[in-house]
Design a protein around this motif. Structure first.
Motif, mmCIF file in Angstrom:
data_model
loop_
_atom_site.group_PDB
_atom_site.id
_atom_site.type_symbol
_atom_site.label_atom_id
_atom_site.label_comp_id
_atom_site.label_asym_id
_atom_site.label_seq_id
_atom_site.Cartn_x
_atom_site.Cartn_y
_atom_site.Cartn_z
ATOM 1 N N GLU A 18 0.865 -1.192 0.002
ATOM 2 C CA GLU A 18 -0.094 -0.115 -0.002
ATOM 3 C C GLU A 18 0.858 1.266 -0.046
ATOM 4 O O GLU A 18 0.394 2.134 -0.623
ATOM 5 N N LEU A 19 1.949 1.286 0.973
ATOM 6 C CA LEU A 19 2.845 2.432 0.732
ATOM 7 C C LEU A 19 3.671 2.875 -0.588
ATOM 8 O O LEU A 19 3.506 3.772 -0.929
ATOM 9 N N ARG A 20 3.986 1.361 -1.247
ATOM 10 C CA ARG A 20 4.426 1.629 -2.492
ATOM 11 C C ARG A 20 3.508 2.457 -3.594
ATOM 12 O O ARG A 20 3.691 3.110 -4.276
ATOM 13 N N GLU A 21 2.344 1.768 -3.526
ATOM 14 C CA GLU A 21 1.228 2.333 -4.324
ATOM 15 C C GLU A 21 0.870 3.803 -3.982
ATOM 16 O O GLU A 21 0.854 4.467 -4.782
ATOM 17 N N LEU A 22 0.841 4.060 -2.728
ATOM 18 C CA LEU A 22 0.670 5.591 -2.539
ATOM 19 C C LEU A 22 1.755 6.327 -3.060
ATOM 20 O O LEU A 22 1.604 7.538 -3.554
ATOM 21 N N ARG A 23 2.870 5.880 -2.687
ATOM 22 C CA ARG A 23 4.180 6.686 -3.495
ATOM 23 C C ARG A 23 3.801 6.875 -4.756
ATOM 24 O O ARG A 23 4.134 8.079 -5.401
ATOM 25 N N ASP A 24 3.736 5.889 -5.563
ATOM 26 C CA ASP A 24 3.401 5.902 -7.135
ATOM 27 C C ASP A 24 2.155 6.933 -7.273
ATOM 28 O O ASP A 24 2.374 7.868 -8.370
ATOM 29 N N ARG A 25 0.980 7.060 -6.507
ATOM 30 C CA ARG A 25 -0.020 7.776 -6.867
ATOM 31 C C ARG A 25 0.416 9.274 -6.352
ATOM 32 O O ARG A 25 0.126 10.163 -7.277
ATOM 33 N N VAL A 26 1.090 9.467 -5.547
ATOM 34 C CA VAL A 26 1.485 10.876 -5.285
ATOM 35 C C VAL A 26 2.504 11.467 -6.208
ATOM 36 O O VAL A 26 2.353 12.469 -6.635
ATOM 37 N N ARG A 27 3.262 10.642 -6.699
ATOM 38 C CA ARG A 27 4.155 11.086 -7.859
ATOM 39 C C ARG A 27 3.422 11.382 -9.168
ATOM 40 O O ARG A 27 3.731 12.334 -9.758
ATOM 41 N N ALA A 28 2.440 10.447 -9.366
ATOM 42 C CA ALA A 28 1.682 10.812 -10.389
ATOM 43 C C ALA A 28 0.819 12.022 -10.464
ATOM 44 O O ALA A 28 0.737 13.037 -11.420
ATOM 45 N N PRO A 33 0.370 21.739 -7.377
ATOM 46 C CA PRO A 33 -0.151 21.757 -5.626
ATOM 47 C C PRO A 33 -1.095 20.456 -5.162
ATOM 48 O O PRO A 33 -1.684 20.009 -6.175
ATOM 49 N N LEU A 34 -0.653 20.052 -4.161
ATOM 50 C CA LEU A 34 -1.424 18.831 -3.694
ATOM 51 C C LEU A 34 -2.646 19.221 -3.190
ATOM 52 O O LEU A 34 -3.640 18.358 -2.876
ATOM 53 N N PRO A 35 -3.014 20.492 -2.858
ATOM 54 C CA PRO A 35 -4.413 20.636 -1.973
ATOM 55 C C PRO A 35 -5.558 20.308 -2.928
ATOM 56 O O PRO A 35 -6.259 21.332 -3.341
ATOM 57 N N THR A 36 -5.764 19.182 -3.353
ATOM 58 C CA THR A 36 -6.832 18.859 -4.292
ATOM 59 C C THR A 36 -7.577 17.935 -3.523
ATOM 60 O O THR A 36 -7.242 17.286 -2.619
ATOM 61 N N ALA A 37 -8.880 17.342 -4.003
ATOM 62 C CA ALA A 37 -9.610 16.304 -3.455
ATOM 63 C C ALA A 37 -8.902 14.884 -3.616
ATOM 64 O O ALA A 37 -8.809 14.246 -2.572
ATOM 65 N N ALA A 38 -8.043 14.597 -4.667
ATOM 66 C CA ALA A 38 -7.389 13.635 -4.655
ATOM 67 C C ALA A 38 -6.145 13.792 -3.680
ATOM 68 O O ALA A 38 -5.798 12.507 -3.045
ATOM 69 N N GLY A 39 -5.403 14.993 -3.340
ATOM 70 C CA GLY A 39 -4.487 14.963 -2.738
ATOM 71 C C GLY A 39 -4.882 14.876 -1.095
ATOM 72 O O GLY A 39 -4.162 14.159 -0.218
ATOM 73 N N PHE A 40 -6.088 15.268 -0.805
ATOM 74 C CA PHE A 40 -6.542 14.906 0.706
ATOM 75 C C PHE A 40 -6.812 13.412 0.892
ATOM 76 O O PHE A 40 -6.550 13.055 2.010
ATOM 77 N N ALA A 41 -7.265 12.783 -0.060
ATOM 78 C CA ALA A 41 -7.498 11.259 0.021
ATOM 79 C C ALA A 41 -6.320 10.599 -0.012
ATOM 80 O O ALA A 41 -6.185 9.559 1.085
ATOM 81 N N TYR A 43 -2.267 8.024 3.831
ATOM 82 C CA TYR A 43 -0.925 8.209 4.343
ATOM 83 C C TYR A 43 -0.938 8.354 5.841
ATOM 84 O O TYR A 43 -0.170 7.666 6.611
ATOM 85 N N ALA A 44 -1.870 8.830 6.522
ATOM 86 C CA ALA A 44 -2.269 8.767 7.875
ATOM 87 C C ALA A 44 -2.308 7.271 8.341
ATOM 88 O O ALA A 44 -1.813 7.142 9.428
ATOM 89 N N LEU A 45 -3.212 6.629 7.796
ATOM 90 C CA LEU A 45 -3.373 5.294 8.185
ATOM 91 C C LEU A 45 -2.150 4.594 8.058
ATOM 92 O O LEU A 45 -1.880 3.736 8.931
ATOM 93 N N LEU A 46 -1.170 4.833 7.151
ATOM 94 C CA LEU A 46 -0.139 4.019 6.990
ATOM 95 C C LEU A 46 0.780 4.249 8.210
ATOM 96 O O LEU A 46 1.546 3.799 8.811
ATOM 97 N N LEU A 47 0.705 5.589 8.502
ATOM 98 C CA LEU A 47 1.633 6.249 9.550
ATOM 99 C C LEU A 47 1.054 5.500 10.993
ATOM 100 O O LEU A 47 1.975 5.064 11.893
ATOM 101 N N ALA A 48 -0.206 5.373 11.186
ATOM 102 C CA ALA A 48 -0.757 4.709 12.330
ATOM 103 C C ALA A 48 -0.280 3.140 12.244
ATOM 104 O O ALA A 48 0.239 2.682 13.286
ATOM 105 N N GLY A 49 -0.228 2.481 11.019
ATOM 106 C CA GLY A 49 0.480 1.173 11.046
ATOM 107 C C GLY A 49 1.879 1.091 11.714
ATOM 108 O O GLY A 49 2.195 0.156 12.219
ATOM 109 N N ALA A 50 2.705 2.102 10.980
ATOM 110 C CA ALA A 50 4.135 2.043 11.524
ATOM 111 C C ALA A 50 4.236 2.471 12.829
ATOM 112 O O ALA A 50 5.134 1.970 13.588
ATOM 113 N N ALA A 51 3.334 3.299 13.489
ATOM 114 C CA ALA A 51 3.309 3.390 15.100
ATOM 115 C C ALA A 51 3.173 2.329 15.662
ATOM 116 O O ALA A 51 3.737 1.765 16.752
ATOM 117 N N VAL A 52 2.159 1.517 15.193
ATOM 118 C CA VAL A 52 1.710 -0.038 15.798
ATOM 119 C C VAL A 52 3.212 -0.748 15.803
ATOM 120 O O VAL A 52 3.464 -1.287 16.919
#
Length: 190
Positions: free
Chosen positions: A80-90, A98-106, A111-120
């Motif tokens: 999921e992190l790799r996929e997210l990285r690719d989507r952000v790059r695209a 600029p990233l403040p778009t609806a897609a950027g917020f999603a 990313y926040a969920l992945l950070l929660a997983g990293a915290a676990v």
């Protein structure tokens, strides 16, 4: 901060951790993230057949079902992190858009969920250095990562019964001794 060995170099992760990150899941019997150890017989869990064939060595016991579930979930979240990285790059368009778009917020939400997983994983990793034995158990970490993966929309198998049984056991114990249900396991008064 990473622990240092006597020669001053940082402590290395075991071969099992590297295998989880590279999606070639082979585990030694009681592997924990970051625990510096050499599986008995060397080889990092490889079979005596040679370096090209991966598998558990004959002397290595099968990992606990909760540990296997945790390893699988780490693989899912890594993907999921790799996929997210690719989507952000695209979406970024070479750093000009600029990233403040609806897609950027999603994507930021994912990313926040992945950070929660990293915290676990961080809490579980450091719990092995002493403290609450429940936090050192892979059952709660697997259950937490299972929830994170489901929130991300990943298709994940059900948790093993052993994980659910361990969570129920801890819940009953904390209820009986009137302790909190959080990471601190503090006594409740009243």
């Amino acid at each position: 901060m990473r622990k240092r060995r006597q020669n001053g170099s940082p402590k290395r992760f075991c071969d099992c951790f590297r295998a989880w990150r590279s999606r070639e899941a082979t585990l030694c019997g009681d592997c924990r993230f970051g625990k510096s150890h050499r599986p008995q017989g060397g080889g990092g869990g490889r079979t005596p057949a040679g370096p090209g064939r991966r598998g558990r060595a004959p002397h290595t016991p099968a990992p606990h079902p909760c540990t296997r579930a945790l390893a699988g979930l780490v693989g899912v979240l890594t993907g999921e992190l790799r996929e997210l990285r690719d989507r952000v790059r695209a979406l970024d368009d070479g750093g000009r858009a600029p990233l403040p778009t609806a897609a950027g917020f999603a994507l930021a939400d994912r990313y926040a969920l992945l950070l929660a997983g990293a915290a676990v994983l961080g809490v579980w990793h450091h719990a092995g250095e002493g403290g609450d034995p429940f936090l050192a158990d892979a059952a709660w970490a697997a259950a937490a990562l299972h929830q994170v993966a489901r929130r991300l929309g990943a298709r994940v198998p059900a948790l093993p019964r052993e994980c659910e049984a361990r969570l129920r056991q801890e819940t009953r114990a904390r209820f009986g001794t009137q302790h909190s249900y959080d990471l601190y396991n503090t006594p409740l008064y009243g």
